[in-house]
Design a protein around this motif. Structure first.
Motif, short mmCIF file in Angstrom:
data_model
loop_
_atom_site.label_atom_id
_atom_site.label_comp_id
_atom_site.label_asym_id
_atom_site.label_seq_id
_atom_site.Cartn_x
_atom_site.Cartn_y
_atom_site.Cartn_z
N SER A 1 0.82 -1.21 0.00
CA SER A 1 0.00 0.00 0.00
C SER A 1 0.85 1.26 0.00
O SER A 1 0.50 2.26 -0.64
N ALA A 2 1.99 1.21 0.71
CA ALA A 2 2.89 2.38 0.74
C ALA A 2 3.49 2.63 -0.64
O ALA A 2 3.61 3.79 -1.07
N ILE A 3 3.85 1.56 -1.34
CA ILE A 3 4.37 1.70 -2.70
C ILE A 3 3.28 2.26 -3.62
O ILE A 3 3.54 3.16 -4.43
N ALA A 4 2.06 1.74 -3.48
CA ALA A 4 0.96 2.19 -4.34
C ALA A 4 0.72 3.69 -4.19
O ALA A 4 0.44 4.38 -5.18
N GLU A 5 0.86 4.22 -2.98
CA GLU A 5 0.69 5.66 -2.78
C GLU A 5 1.77 6.45 -3.48
O GLU A 5 1.50 7.51 -4.09
N LYS A 6 3.01 5.95 -3.41
CA LYS A 6 4.13 6.67 -4.01
C LYS A 6 4.06 6.71 -5.54
O LYS A 6 4.54 7.65 -6.16
N ILE A 7 3.49 5.66 -6.13
CA ILE A 7 3.50 5.58 -7.60
C ILE A 7 2.11 5.75 -8.21
O ILE A 7 1.89 5.40 -9.37
N GLU A 8 1.19 6.30 -7.44
CA GLU A 8 -0.20 6.39 -7.90
C GLU A 8 -0.34 7.15 -9.21
O GLU A 8 -1.02 6.69 -10.15
N ALA B 1 0.80 -5.36 -11.96
CA ALA B 1 0.34 -6.24 -10.89
C ALA B 1 1.29 -6.10 -9.70
O ALA B 1 2.51 -6.05 -9.87
N TYR B 2 0.72 -6.03 -8.50
CA TYR B 2 1.50 -6.02 -7.27
C TYR B 2 1.58 -7.45 -6.74
O TYR B 2 0.55 -8.12 -6.58
N LEU B 3 2.79 -7.92 -6.46
CA LEU B 3 2.98 -9.29 -5.98
C LEU B 3 3.74 -9.25 -4.65
O LEU B 3 4.97 -9.38 -4.61
N PRO B 4 3.01 -9.04 -3.53
CA PRO B 4 3.67 -8.91 -2.22
C PRO B 4 3.99 -10.26 -1.60
O PRO B 4 3.29 -11.25 -1.81
N ASN B 5 5.09 -10.29 -0.81
CA ASN B 5 5.46 -11.53 -0.12
C ASN B 5 6.40 -11.23 1.03
O ASN B 5 7.61 -11.22 0.87
N LEU B 6 5.83 -10.94 2.21
CA LEU B 6 6.58 -10.83 3.47
C LEU B 6 7.85 -9.98 3.36
O LEU B 6 8.97 -10.48 3.41
N GLY B 7 7.64 -8.69 3.22
CA GLY B 7 8.77 -7.77 3.20
C GLY B 7 9.32 -7.46 1.83
O GLY B 7 10.21 -6.62 1.69
N LYS C 1 11.79 3.30 -16.37
CA LYS C 1 12.67 4.44 -16.09
C LYS C 1 11.96 5.51 -15.27
O LYS C 1 12.58 6.19 -14.44
N LYS C 2 10.67 5.65 -15.48
CA LYS C 2 9.90 6.65 -14.74
C LYS C 2 9.72 6.26 -13.27
O LYS C 2 9.40 7.10 -12.44
N LEU C 3 9.90 4.98 -12.96
CA LEU C 3 9.73 4.50 -11.59
C LEU C 3 10.89 4.88 -10.68
O LEU C 3 10.70 5.13 -9.49
N TYR C 4 12.10 4.94 -11.22
CA TYR C 4 13.28 5.12 -10.38
C TYR C 4 13.28 6.42 -9.58
O TYR C 4 13.65 6.41 -8.40
N PRO C 5 12.87 7.54 -10.15
CA PRO C 5 12.82 8.75 -9.31
C PRO C 5 11.79 8.65 -8.18
O PRO C 5 11.89 9.38 -7.19
N LEU C 6 10.84 7.74 -8.31
CA LEU C 6 9.76 7.61 -7.32
C LEU C 6 10.12 6.64 -6.20
O LEU C 6 9.89 6.93 -5.02
N ILE C 7 10.69 5.47 -6.55
CA ILE C 7 10.98 4.44 -5.54
C ILE C 7 12.34 3.78 -5.76
O ILE C 7 12.55 2.62 -5.37
N GLY C 8 13.25 4.49 -6.37
CA GLY C 8 14.56 3.92 -6.68
C GLY C 8 15.31 3.40 -5.47
O GLY C 8 16.12 2.47 -5.57
#
Length: 415
Positions: free
Chosen positions: A191-198, A211-217, A242-249
């Motif tokens: 959810s924290a990642i989803a907020e950053k890259i909304e 698709a988000y694929l979460p697994n314990l950390g 490439k557009k993701l790196y400035p957001l959650i690099g």
């Protein structure tokens, strides 16, 4: 192309075995542009099999069936296929010769009539040679749908998929390209990642799905697209990544499909000619197990000491009794000592140590259940960090294993 998989066997439905076959088949079909839309598990029951085959025939181009090809009475797949195709079983002399060769060369028990019955195959089927077992694969067509029947034994199924099924599908069907790009992240929840890259996600092209694929950390972000021009598909995905790196690099640790963090750790250690050891307490050797699951791990992983009890930490790892008494066995200080000592004992460049309370009881420490310390020793420094991983034992252990890999990977990257 639309495909589906039908797995046959009571042992799957009662949880006696895990259906790993479907995962393998799905992944391999996806690589060649075939999308799997349905996976069905059914009993070794004639009526159930017939119902599943009929439904699959109405909606799929390719149907892969696994299981039920054995020689005993509970294996009814071949006879049911004959009913479905209005066919009959006939003796295939090549299959029989192969069965007899296997028994003569590799199987100590005498061949029986039941074993020879494996050579009975539907007359309308194209026979696919199973080099590793007695049950051949079967390729049959009804209208525009291909039905492929494979043995349920995983290594036999994999051999047939690789040597026969995938090449035939490639040769006989036009397929789109299905391209995936998976971003590996560690240390931040879904959810924290989803907020950053909304905003980024909202502006993805229609042809690209996330698709988000979460697994314990750890969370994998999978970008997927499909089409006929492979080069343009790849470029489109790379542009979005490439557009993701400035957001959650800061939490991205890799991009390669199917490349786990332990594989990345191994590659980096190999490239830099460095070595690693582990000292594990509550994780019980799971870090070592994941490291040694990677082919070639012996080049960089020197070993592990699973010092589960406090006595083992003192006598085997050489952790000071005074240190344990002063700070508790679950502490930053003990984690540091474990990491430093195993690095010295096994003469490695890096080391990982874990100590904590996974529950249900507290053990030799007053720290709350879920409290863990992970120690990392590098050629330049040793440190330990405290984490609270919840109150579910399995979750505590696996989250800690994932966190340990995250911490050591960051240190190796920066060395």
């Amino acid at each position: 192309m639309q495909a589906e998989i039908i797995t046959i066997g009571d042992e799957i439905l009662i949880g006696q075995i895990v259906d790993s076959n479907s995962a393998f088949i799905s992944k391999e079909l996806n690589k060649i542009g075939v999308s799997v839309y349905q996976i069905t598990s059914i009993q070794d029951n004639r009526n159930h099999i017939l119902d599943a085959l009929e439904i699959a025939h109405e909606r799929s181009s390719v149907v892969i069936i696994t299981g039920g090809l054995g020689p005993t009475k509970d294996d009814v797949t071949k006879s049911t296929l004959c009913q479905f195709f209005d066919d009959e079983l006939v003796l295939d002399k090549k299959v029989l010769a192969h069965i007899e060769m296997l028994f003569k060369k590799y199987i100590p028990t005498p061949i029986s009539d039941l074993n020879r019955k494996q050579a009975l195959v539907p007359s309308k089927a194209e026979i696919l040679h199973n080099a590793h077992g007695t049950a051949p694969g079967l390729w049959m067509k009804k209208g525009k749908t291909v039905f492929v029947s494979l043995p349920g034994v995983p290594f036999e199924m994999k051999g047939l998929m690789t040597s026969a099924i995938l090449p035939k599908i490639i040769n006989e069907y036009e397929r789109p390209y299905i391209i995936h790009k998976t971003i590996m992240t560690y240390g931040l929840g879904e959810s924290a990642i989803a907020e950053k890259i909304e905003d980024w996600e909202d502006n993805l092209p229609d042809a690209i799905k996330l698709a988000y694929l979460p697994n314990l950390g750890r969370v994998r972000l999978r970008l997927s697209t499909k089409g006929t021009d492979k080069e343009s598909l790849v470029l489109a995905l790379e542009s979005e990544v490439k557009k993701l790196y400035p957001l959650i690099g800061d939490i991205i640790y890799g991009e390669e499909e199917d490349e786990s963090i332990e594989v990345q750790v191994g590659k980096l250690l190999t490239q830099k000619q460095l070595t690693l050891s582990t000292a594990e307490s509550f994780t019980g050797g799971k870090i070592a197990q994941q490291l040694t699951s990677v082919p070639g791990a012996s080049a960089y992983f020197k070993g592990s000491i699973v010092s589960y009890a406090t006595e083992a930490k003192v006598k085997t790892l050489g952790v000071s009794e005074e240190l344990v008494k002063k700070y508790s066995v679950v502490s930053e200080e003990v984690a540091i000592a474990m990491a430093e000592n195993v690095k010295q004992l096994l003469e490695t460049d890096f080391a990982i140590a874990t100590t904590g309370n996974a529950g249900p009881a507290k053990g030799d420490s007053d720290e709350a259940v879920g409290t863990v310390f992970i120690g990392i020793s590098t050629p330049e420094r040793t440190f330990a960090k405290k984490f609270v991983m919840g109150n579910h034992r399995e979750r505590i252990v696996q989250k800690s294993v994932n966190k340990a890999f995250e911490l050591v990977l960051k240190e190796i990257l920066n060395f």
